[in-house]
Structures are given as C-alpha cells and as structure tokens.
Design a protein around this motif. Structure first.
Motif, PDB file in Angstrom:
ATOM      1  N   SER A   1     -12.435   3.864   4.877  1.00 51.20           N
ATOM      2  CA  SER A   1     -11.830   2.697   4.246  1.00 51.20           C
ATOM      3  C   SER A   1     -12.559   1.410   4.648  1.00 51.20           C
ATOM      4  O   SER A   1     -12.781   0.519   3.825  1.00 51.20           O
TER       5      SER A   1
ATOM      6  N   ARG B   1     -16.091   1.389   2.873  1.00 48.82           N
ATOM      7  CA  ARG B   1     -15.906   1.058   1.451  1.00 48.82           C
ATOM      8  C   ARG B   1     -15.570  -0.425   1.290  1.00 48.82           C
ATOM      9  O   ARG B   1     -16.071  -1.091   0.393  1.00 48.82           O
ATOM     10  N   GLY B   2     -14.735  -0.931   2.168  1.00 50.79           N
ATOM     11  CA  GLY B   2     -14.351  -2.341   2.105  1.00 50.79           C
ATOM     12  C   GLY B   2     -15.533  -3.278   2.263  1.00 50.79           C
ATOM     13  O   GLY B   2     -15.487  -4.433   1.849  1.00 50.79           O
TER      14      GLY B   2
ATOM     15  N   GLU C   1     -15.266  10.158  -3.854  1.00 50.18           N
ATOM     16  CA  GLU C   1     -14.115  10.940  -3.402  1.00 50.18           C
ATOM     17  C   GLU C   1     -14.564  12.263  -2.781  1.00 50.18           C
ATOM     18  O   GLU C   1     -14.018  12.710  -1.783  1.00 50.18           O
TER      19      GLU C   1
ATOM     20  N   LYS D   1     -13.666  -1.048  12.878  1.00 53.01           N
ATOM     21  CA  LYS D   1     -13.733  -2.249  12.036  1.00 53.01           C
ATOM     22  C   LYS D   1     -15.140  -2.863  12.049  1.00 53.01           C
ATOM     23  O   LYS D   1     -15.532  -3.553  11.115  1.00 53.01           O
TER      24      LYS D   1
ATOM     25  N   PRO E   1      -4.541  13.493   4.017  1.00 47.89           N
ATOM     26  CA  PRO E   1      -4.957  12.760   2.813  1.00 47.89           C
ATOM     27  C   PRO E   1      -4.934  13.575   1.533  1.00 47.89           C
ATOM     28  O   PRO E   1      -4.810  12.990   0.454  1.00 47.89           O
TER      29      PRO E   1
ATOM     30  N   GLN F   1     -10.521   8.631   8.145  1.00 47.62           N
ATOM     31  CA  GLN F   1      -9.938   7.906   7.011  1.00 47.62           C
ATOM     32  C   GLN F   1     -10.091   6.396   7.205  1.00 47.62           C
ATOM     33  O   GLN F   1     -10.422   5.674   6.268  1.00 47.62           O
ATOM     34  N   GLU F   2      -9.867   5.936   8.427  1.00 48.70           N
ATOM     35  CA  GLU F   2     -10.034   4.521   8.720  1.00 48.70           C
ATOM     36  C   GLU F   2     -11.473   4.100   8.485  1.00 48.70           C
ATOM     37  O   GLU F   2     -11.744   3.068   7.875  1.00 48.70           O
TER      38      GLU F   2
ATOM     39  N   SER G   1       0.824  -1.204   0.000  1.00 53.06           N
ATOM     40  CA  SER G   1       0.000   0.000   0.000  1.00 53.06           C
ATOM     41  C   SER G   1       0.867   1.266   0.000  1.00 53.06           C
ATOM     42  O   SER G   1       0.573   2.239  -0.700  1.00 53.06           O
TER      43      SER G   1
ATOM     44  N   ALA H   1     -15.905  11.646   0.608  1.00 52.60           N
ATOM     45  CA  ALA H   1     -14.816  11.338   1.537  1.00 52.60           C
ATOM     46  C   ALA H   1     -14.135  12.621   1.975  1.00 52.60           C
ATOM     47  O   ALA H   1     -13.940  12.870   3.169  1.00 52.60           O
TER      48      ALA H   1
END
Lengths: 407, 407, 407, 407
Positions: C70, C73-74, C81, C187, C18, C66-67, A70, C84
């Motif tokens: 991500s 999205r995962g 964008e 998570k 970012p 940001q986490e 990454s 975000a």
C-alpha cells in the motif's frame, strides 16, 4: 513520486494528511490556533499529562475518519471521493470554534454562541477563502447531506470525535481504564439503510466503550478537583467582566482578550470572529497571572488561588443543597474575608454535574443482527441495565474554600 | 552484592524472584512442568497469540502479590516476613495442580479431583521435601490462617490470580478491551477489619474490572469456537478411554498419558501424583495426532477434525434445546457418517455455559467509604444494575458438525 | 457485504486476510502445523513469554506485506493485483518448511535440506493442489520474477520477514530494546530503479533497526543459556539417531518422529514431505521426556537435564578453545559420569556463534538521497562505523556441565 | 492509615510522592510554575504531541530516583533515609531554574545565568523557607557530598534526568525509536568504589540507550524545523530587547516579562529571582502574538512568521558557510523586504549544532566486569566504534526564508 505530509502522533503512530485541501486548512492560522487550546481545559491540574490540544484531537479525528471510510468502502458501501473529502474536512474542522480552555469557558467569554455554531461560522469564512471547496463538508456537518450516515460519523453516538477524544484523553491523562479500542469499533461499523450501525459481534466493544465513556466522565471531565478548577476560572472571567462593566478601564487584558472583556452582545459577527481567531489559552493565563495583584480583593484572591492551585473543595450530592447551607457558608466567608455577601458568593456556589454534557443525544446505538435487521443495543445486550451506562446522571455540587468545608 | 533472579515478562516488564524459597520452588521440575501447560487451553485456535502458559501466569501472580503486600504495608497494615513469604508461595503454587490444557480437560482425565485439590496435594508433597517451609503457605491457601485477608489475596473476588489472568489473557489474545489496570486496583486495596477492601476512589476501576471480566468470558473463555474446540477435545479423551475400557490395549498413548488412560478411581494417590507430574499438553497433542489414523471411525474422525481445525458449529440459546432436535440431528449424522446413534452422539451434543465458571464466589466486593465503614459495591455504584455484570449467566449450547447446522 | 477473516494479533492489533487464496492456504493442515512450531526454538527457557509460533509470525509478515504494498503504490509504484497476491502468498509461506523448534534442529533431523528448500518443496506441492495459483508467488520467492524489488520484500536486508520477527520476538520475549518501528520503516520504503530503497529521512530508523537486530542476536538468539539449551537438544537427537543406527529398534519415538529417526538420505522426497508435514515441537518434547528414563546413560542424562532445565554453562571467547582444554574437561566428565571419552563428548563441546546466522547477505541497504540517486547506508550515516553494526561477528563457545566450569 | 499523594503519569503509570518535604516543594508556586514551561521548547511545532512540561519531567525523574535508590539498596549499597530524601529533592528541583521554552531561550532573556545556576538560586531560596531541610539536596546537587554516586544519579552519563527526558520526549513526540528501557537500565545500575556503574549484562541496554539518545538529537532536538522555530524565537526576543534599548518604552510586554525586557546585567539577584518566578511560556506567546502587529517591520514580520508557522529553511553542512554566501542572501532579503542589511540579518543567519548540547560531559560510562573491576564501555563493547555514538558532532547551519533557498 507522491509525497504526503505525515504527523507523528503518540496515540496512532502516524497520521497522513490525505489531500491538498486538508493540508492547506491545517496550515491556516485559524487552525494553527488550536495548537494553543488545551483539549481538556484545566484537567492538567489533576492529570499533569493532559496538556494535549484541540490541534492533536482534530488530526486524530481526521485519522479515524480515514479508517472509517476505508472500512465502510471495504464492506461495499459507496462513498465518492467528494464525499470522503467532505467528511474529512468536516471532522477536521468540527472543533475549530472552540475558545480558550475548550468547554471550561464556553458560554462565559461570548455569552450566546456555542462552539459548534462558532465552528460553522469559521467553516463558512474558510469556504469563501477556498472558493466553495468546503460546500460538501458544510452540508455534511449541518446534516443537510442526503447520505445521513456521513453526518453520523461527524456527530452521533459513535462519531469519530468521541472515538478520538476518549482514547486520546485516556492516553494523556494516564487513566488507562478509559481507553477504548477505536480500531476494533471502527472495524465493526457498517451502514444499513443509511444508518451507521455496528455488526453484532462488536457488541462487547460497544459495552466497553460505554463503560469507558462513563468512567472518563467521573474520573476526568467531572473529577471534583477539575470542576473546582474550572468553576474558579469561570468566576474569574465573570468578575473581571463585571469590573470592566463597572468602569475599570485600566484592567489589564492581553490585547487579544481585551475585545471580549467588553463584549456583551455580538453586534458585528465578522469583527468578533476576527478577534476570536486570535484568542487562546495563553491570553487567559497571562491575564489571570496579572490579575493576582489587582486591587479588587475578589479578583486578586480568585486569581492567586487559581495560580497557586489553592482550589475550592467540592461536595457532591444526589439532591440540591439547601439555600440555608449556602447562605451560612457565604456568611462565614463574608466575615472571614471581609467581603459583602455578594462578593463572598464568588467563593461559595452550587451547580449541577451531568455525565453527558459532551454527548447529549437521544439516538441510540443500532446493532446489526443481520443485513437489513438492526436493533437498539439496549435490547440486544444481556447486561440487563446497560441503560445504567447511557442514561443522564445529574448530580449537585457545592463548592467552597477548603477551610470552610470539613471533609 | 545480593543478586536476585529476574524474569523478563512482556506484561509487567521484569519479575523479580523475592527469595530463595520461591527460587527453588520455581526450579523444581513439578513447577517447570507448567511451562508446557497452556494457560487458556485451546483458545489459541481462535486467538493465535494465546500460547502463554501457567508458568508465566504463576510468575505474574507472584509479581502482583509482591506489589499488593508492599501497598498494604505502605498503608500501615502489618504483614510479617513469614506471612509475606507464605502468601507469595501460596500464589506461586496455586495452579500447580493444573493438568493438560488447564480447565479444558479438568474432570475428564482424572474424574474426581479438581485442580485446586491437586495443587494442595503437590504443595504438601513439596512441603515434605522442603522440611515444612511451606506450612504458612498451606495455611493461607486453605484459609486456615488467622489473617483472612491474606487468603483473599490468593482466592477471592480481587485475588492476584484473576488480576493476573485477566490482564495476561487480554494481552496475549490481543483482546485489548479486556485489559484491566491491575496497578491501579492494587494501589486501591486496603485492609479493613481483616477484610480485603477497595478504597472508595477506586470504584470506577472496579466497575471497569467487572466489565472487562465479563467481556473476557464472552469473547475468549466462552467464545463459540473456543468451546467447540474444547468440547471436541473432551470427546476425544472420553472416546479413547472408552476404547481402552472395551479392551483396546494397543491404543497408542505417550508414556506419560498411558497411566491415565486406564485410570478410573484413584487408589494410590502418591503413584497418581508421580504420573501426573509428567503430564502436559504435549502428551495430548501427540496422542491426538496419532489417533487421527486409528481404525475406530469415531476416534479418528474426532482427532482429524481437531487437528485440521474442522470444528463443530455452536448454537447458543437462553433455553435448553429440545430432545427432538438433538435426536433428529444425531440421526442425520448417524446416517451420513454410517455410525450407530450412540457413536453419532460424539458429534452432536448439548451443554451449558456459565460466565463465571472460573470465579464461583458468593462474596461481594467491599468498598471502603472511610476507615471502619465498608459497603458492598452493588450498593455504592451508581450504575443501577451493576449486578448485571456480576450475576451468573447460564446459557445452553448445542454443537454439531457445520454441514448439519445451517447458520 | 464483503466479509474478510480477521485475526487478533497482540502485536499489530488486527490482521486481515486479504483474499480467498491466502485464506485457503492458511486453512490447509500444512500451514496449520505452524501453530505447533515455536518461532524461537527453546528461547522460552530464558524468556518465558517466547512461546509464540511460526503461525503468528507468518500472519504478521503477511500483514506487513500488505502495508508495504500500500505504501509503495501510494508513492506511484505500479504493483498489479497478481503481483500483490504473489508477494503476499510468498511471504505467507516463506517459513512453511520449518521443522520442530525452527532453527534449533535445522540440519539435524533431516541432514541436507535447509528450511528454505523445504518451503519451496511445500509451495510446489500446494501449487499443484491449487491448480497453479501459486506460480507468481514461487517466481517471486525464487527471485525469478522481473520486478526484483518484490523479492527484496520477501528476502533481503529490509524484508517483511525480519521486520516482523524482530518486532514480534522483541514483543514476546519482553526485550523491549529490540523493538523496531516497522510502521515507520515501511512508510519510508520506496522503489528506485527496481531496487527497494529507504528515503533519506528514514536513515535514523534504519540505524535503530540495525542496533535492534544486533541486540536481539546477543540478548536472545545467541544468549548463552539459549545456546546451551539448543545445543543439548541437538545432542539429544544425535544420540537417539546414533542408538537407532546401532540397532536399538525399541527406542520410543512418537509416530510422526519415527520416520526421521531412521532417515539418513532422502530417497523419496514425496514420502519424506508427507511425514514432515506431521512433525512438530510436540513430537520432540514427548520423545525427550520419555527418553529421560532410557537405559542409555548418555541419552537419559541429556534428556533429564533438558527437562529439568539443568543446562550446561557456556563460555564465550574471541578465539577458539584449545584442544587440551576440551580434552581435559572431557576426561573429568568421563571420570565423574563413568562414560567413555566419546560419550563424555556429548556433554563437553565447542562451536561457533555468528551474529547473523539468520541474515546472511552481501547486499547493503540503499538510501535514496533523491529520486534516481541512492547510496549505501554506510556512506551516508554519520555514525562512523555503522559497519560495526552490520559486520559478521564470529565468536567461539565451549559448553560443559556447570559443576566442571567454575564461573 | 498512611495516605500518599499519587500522580497519574502516562509514561510510568503512577508516581508516588515519597514524603512530606517533596510534597510541599511540589505544592510551592515556584515549582507549580513548571506546569507552564514546555519540556522541549517549540518542538511541538514539528511533533504536535510534545506539549509536555518540566513539571511532568521533574516528577518523572523523581519516580526514577526512587526506583534507583531501591535497586541500589537491594544490592547491598547503604543509602540512609536522609541521603535518599536529599537525592530525591535534588532531582525534583534540578530543573526549577528553567525559563520559558526551556533551552530555547536560555541565555537570551537573562544573559549570564545558566538554568543550573538558576536552579541552585531557587534551591537556596527554598532552603531558607524550609529551615535548612534542603541542605543535603544542595550538597548532592553541587557534588560536595562525600558519596559521589548520589551526584551521579542527578547529573552524569546515566542520571535520572536524561533517563526520564529521553523516555518522556520519545513518548510525547511519538518518536518511538528513541524510547529507552529505563526500567532495565536502572535495574542494571550498581555502585562500585563510589562510582555509579552498570553491570556487564546491561551493556546492550546501554548501547541502545546511546543510539536512542543520538537519534533523539537528530530527530527531535536538532530537527531542522525545530531549530528554525527556536532560532526565530531567539531573534524575536533579541529584536524586542533592542527596540527597548533604543527607547521604545511603549512596547507591549506581559507584566511578568516586562522586567526582563529592560534587564542587561543582574544587579539585584533577589529581585530578579522574584520576577523570574512569575515568568513562563505564556508570557512569551502572548507578547509574540501582540508584536505581530508592531510597527517595526522586523519585529512584526518575525512574530507573524512564528505565529503562522512560516519558518525559515535550514541548510546543514559539515563545514562553515562562507561569508559571501551569507552576505549575498542578506542582500537579497534586504532588497526584497526593504530592510537595511543589519535588519535583514534577522532573517538570514548561521550557527552551529552540537549533538550533545544537553549532555556535555567528559566522563565515560563504567561497566562492571565483576565487583571491584570496571571498564569504560568503549573498551568493552564489541561495536568497534561505539565512540561514533558518543562523540561530539558539530555541524553548521544556515537559516533563511524559504523563498530565498531553493531546496
């Protein structure tokens, strides 16, 4: 919704399994076996926390590989999905060929095959099973893939293997001085003309990495008591194999170990591999425990010493020990223990320690001054002899029972 | 039931105040002032977490001193209660003489007194207040106490001061490579013939300590941007004092700072001390913010640059910068900013960086091979040039506004 | 090669900025001001480590955002964008409207504007400067953006704001019991029918989060001594403003603070905002220190008490304190300090504590049993009264000088 | 100079062995055996890091005991040297009676003896060896010592056992939400009228401790997959013993395990103890691996399932599962696997989960309001139903092969 398998890891927090292929490889019994192979052999005799396994290390290296990919992609380096998966599989399986107690018994149970060769044999076997899906991984692992930096991530001065093992071994031994900042080092990686390099501002982290590595060698991997424990284990296996060679067919061995007690030369690789896939630390431990009652006085003494942690004392010197000194000690042991000198030599022996047994490598670490211009860290660092941290140190040891070596 | 005051500390967990004297000293306004003095000056401009204060550091050093005393006593070294308290008070107060932004403005606000001298002045003042209870502390602090190893715990190669600041600064900056294992180093301390020494098996921790210290210098204390921010602050104070000297009596200064704006030579020490006891980072910050609107173009530009973090660029070299190069830059700045060359020199200047500004010391670190026999670490370590880690490095810098220095 | 600005952060390790917009916003003086606003007001009086700032918190919340993006999205949730970036900018600026000492002086210096409203004013101002680039951020911040879950990430039961502040405040205070596992909670986040929800297997982490939050309230935010310090600061500002209102035009105030000493009603919002942009903790601290010598006996006593940390004692009860008890104490203080009862009331006062002052919210936390089916955590948890952790607790306090309140 | 043995411990840093008796007990083979007993049985199947052993736990509990004794003495509680040593020995040996995989196989290998009884048998045996030196330890361990609070430190709601295991298991599993602040809790302990109590200001830490404990039960000790792995291990041992009972005398068992395969009733305690002293996890693992090839279809399937981590699926409910449901599943398995229903029941079974299997206790936790006045935490806490955290939760599970239980 896409669900991914996540492992809890005390070192990194969470480790996500990136794709189905990695997931299935982890599930395979050959990989599961790594749950029963301690990462640092018998180091837990000195550092009780060091019970961690090759399984954890392999997952950890997989995690770092994902980070590295990454980071490199974020700096504009192209890495295709196939290449990413190939690299991840290669690092996941790089240690799959390790046997019981990892390095401690390497070359003793199976004389002529290194763990890297064994890993490759297993990869090829799994590749057949997975219909060729491991082809890119094998090319990268064997450094036949065009983009050489991918191999450097698997095996090189700054590979994800040592990045993980230094940090992990430091964590579980509690030798916190050996901790490296893998996050930062990986953030500093770059690719320059197909070389894996480190950005200039990462130089202090690299110096720290080299100090940490050196410290871990002397404090953990080559710690006197760890070496004393490792070498006694080697002597045990050698003696047991000798007894079998001399005809002691009744010697107990756990079924998985049995095959290797009689093995001198690997004639049928496939058969050997199938047996090896069943072998782990437990087989050694149970056999050693059982042998502590064996009638052979050498084997039983070695084993009961190992079990009750009555380890030999190690003397360390810059120069070799004289043959006279050894012989004299062997004679004293021979008298005291009522053994022939040949048998007494199982308790008195010499050997060499190398501070980079794990990391033999002629390549240097390249620092990127600016894109297109790199230099070896030894030229860039203002620690005059950073070389002192990287050179091969060779020392000599003599091991003998404590009562024969006054401190 | 005996109750002791406990502080929460993110670094060590809990810090217990060991006795009533320490407790009352901490409560005193002169000590409370340290809550408003940042430990690492303006380093928070680069490492936002580094807002920690001399107050925390002094408590931390007190904590480590308690550990050290307990370890040395555990090894059979006699330390009386009075000596223990003396050492604890001495380390608690060792930094009480620091002024705003710690080292950054040392020697600028009050020209001729170092922070150690100032600490001694405060200790003597407090000693009068506490009826002589600080006598042992002062003797130890000034190295006039017979047991010399106690002074070495306050000020020496392995004193509790640097033990704490390295670990603490590493913690709050997030530069984890700079972390040292103070626990282990302290556990390895011993006293041999009145010297503070390190047991042989602690040698790797000391090597690590030296690497960590070096890393912290280059990554934090002497970081380019940190130095750029520090030197601009120095220039600001110098300019403001110059304006006052030239007769600008209307220049704003917070009341506590006012006194020092006019101070050239300390004539009345007691008076100076009383004013100093009121001075902290806040006075500087508020004054600088106010001066950003001052009519003097040099002062206002310096201050608004500092406030909006438009810092100069620092070039670093092994050799001095030529006078021509400086003059040429000064001339360009002079033209561009419409300033005289003398005034332009507030924006273009050179200087030296030393990697051990904080730790000037000729003594070495003694390793105890066995009781009664010690050697300097440089002779014992098998890093050939460990000396590389300990020697004085001197570098030259030139600072100028970014637009005048292409990278 | 793409280079991104990275901040070292003791909590998360590294925080990457970012994109260019975020980078420029961070560089802006209005954002840089947050470096001088302590995150938890005067809590450092109890927890010396708690010197951390709104600047660090805002960067930390940006990192977590940001986490979260991500992770979502995962799991297949579409986030463009633009969305975000909008979310990242919104969380970065969510606290930009905080004034000196954050919540401690909210509503005191500027009577009628909350910090959220002030943040919005600043965002709009910056939006003009950045040519409308903050439009999506403002829509998300004000919950006018169609995808509601984005707002929930900014402000809701599980927003990135409290995710960061709980973890960060726990870290810097050293109250480790208050640490939450932000990694794991994030998570476990998912989006279900535009609601931000938590996967069922994350339920224990949420319970732990709720306990941690409650613990941080009582151990830190509503700690007796912290409240005693906060309320004395409020009294100081109120008294100073009163003196000015009564005609004391010579009262010192740092230039940035001056404007607000005379402010009753905000008539010119733009002007107020420009002054507010200059105001920070330092102005208050320097003014309070100066006022400790003021001739008004109330102001000088309050300020010197605050400076030398002679704080009032706080009694806490379930029920209100009686008017008689207060009056009786006020009379005793009035006698002892030679003050009128009105003035004595600056030293004896009552108030309420709420355990969720920071988090008023009627919404619950939704647990995702399976995609499409969610339940409130109170129904799912088998802690019978998890509600006990989430309900509003109201307590009453009385504060008075220690010598008047026997323990 | 006095030298003490120090262990590195990843959890606490360093653990010092306080005296010669403890040192010699640790060196004894019976204690060394704990190096080969995993602390949390088969939990490493879910949490790969959880390879830590009873050896580490016992040392950790010893460490905490030293801390607790020092804290209580610091508060004025008299604890003689003999009492201190007694308490330290008692906690060091409290788990010495654990067999392979700790709780997982308790009551299966040796039907009628709990691990606590076994610990006592070993203590008595060692006491004879050490000439009565363990007398105080045994009195404290069995709660026959006059100062009852010493026993409470060994076995009670806040004993050093669970203080260590919660923190350690959290550390090695990586379930950081389960971490407790043992330092702080121990600092808050006090003795009041011979009861071990907690100072009032420690109440939030206790609430946190209770939440953490509950979380560890459901996330680790009673995790579905952990229970599935544990119960399959139980079934394996039961089946193997059944086969032996039915006359299969050729069944492989490692020599140390052999004795227990034939053991129904303990007739010769001394003999049993001698064999037990040789038994560890390795014996089970090697035997299970070997049995995977046994001709009995039940045993071989169970063992190969366990080895390749093909574990059953666990359903959990508030109420018992109906007999019909079980029978129906058993019949399907019976058909599919070609087994009799009796044999199929090795793959389909029900049971109960208790959230405090490890901690059955009727005593509460006493909070010290002021010296001489204590209350149960349930009355003091303002979490209305803290009871929800402490009560016994009972759930029912049904386990069956995955292919028979759709999710």
């Amino acid at each position: 919704m896409i669900k991914k398998k996540i492992f809890n890891d005390p070192v990194y927090g969470f480790i996500e399994i990136p794709n189905q292929l990695c997931f299935e490889l982890i599930e395979h019994p050959v990989f599961q076996r790594l749950r029963r192979i301690r990462q640092v052999g018998v180091a837990h005799y000195v550092y009780p926390g060091a019970q961690h396994t090759r399984f954890q290390h392999s997952l950890g290296a997989l995690y770092l590989m994902q980070e590295a990919i990454s980071v490199l992609r974020g700096k504009g380096q192209e890495i295709t999905e196939e290449e990413a998966t190939g690299s991840m599989v290669a690092i996941l399986l790089h240690d799959i060929g390790h046997g019981p107690f990892s390095h401690s018994l390497e070359g003793v149970l199976i004389p002529s095959i290194s763990h890297e060769e064994m890993s490759l044999l297993f990869m090829k076997k799994l590749n057949r099973l997975f219909g060729g899906a491991l082809d890119p991984a094998i090319e990268i692992f064997t450094n036949r893939y065009p983009k050489k930096f991918l191999h450097a991530l698997i095996s090189g001065q700054l590979d994800m293997d040592r990045m993980d093992f230094l940090r992990r071994d430091s964590f579980f031994t509690g030798v916190v001085e050996g901790a490296i900042n893998s996050d930062r080092i990986i953030k500093m990686l770059a690719v320059d003309q197909d070389d894996l390099v480190v950005e200039a501002k990462g130089i202090y982290s690299i110096e720290r990495f080299l100090t940490a590595r050196r410290l871990m060698y002397w404090q953990v991997y080559l710690h006197k008591t760890v070496v004393a424990a490792e070498t006694i284990l080697v002597k045990i296996v050698q003696r047991a194999k000798q007894l079998v060679a001399l005809g002691d067919h009744s010697l107990f061995a756990s079924p998985a170990l049995s095959y290797f007690m009689n093995l001198d030369v690997v004639e049928n690789e496939e058969e050997m591999l199938n047996h090896f896939a069943l072998l782990d630390d437990d087989d050694i431990m149970v056999s050693v425990k059982t042998w502590a009652d064996h009638k052979d006085p050498v084997l039983s003494r070695l084993c009961s010493n190992f079990y009750s942690r009555r380890l030999g004392r190690l003397m360390i010197r810059e120069n070799p020990f004289s043959q006279e000194m050894c012989n004299s000690l062997i004679n004293r042991v021979s008298d005291e223990y009522h053994l022939s000198p040949e048998d007494a030599a199982y308790f008195v022996y010499t050997g060499k320690l190398f501070n980079n047994a794990y990391n033999i490598s002629s390549e240097g670490i390249r620092i990127q001054i600016r894109p297109g211009e790199t230099q070896d860290i030894l030229q860039v660092s203002d620690i005059e002899n950073l070389a002192g941290l990287t050179k091969l140190v060779e020392k000599h040891y003599l091991c003998a029972p404590k009562e024969f070596l006054e401190r």
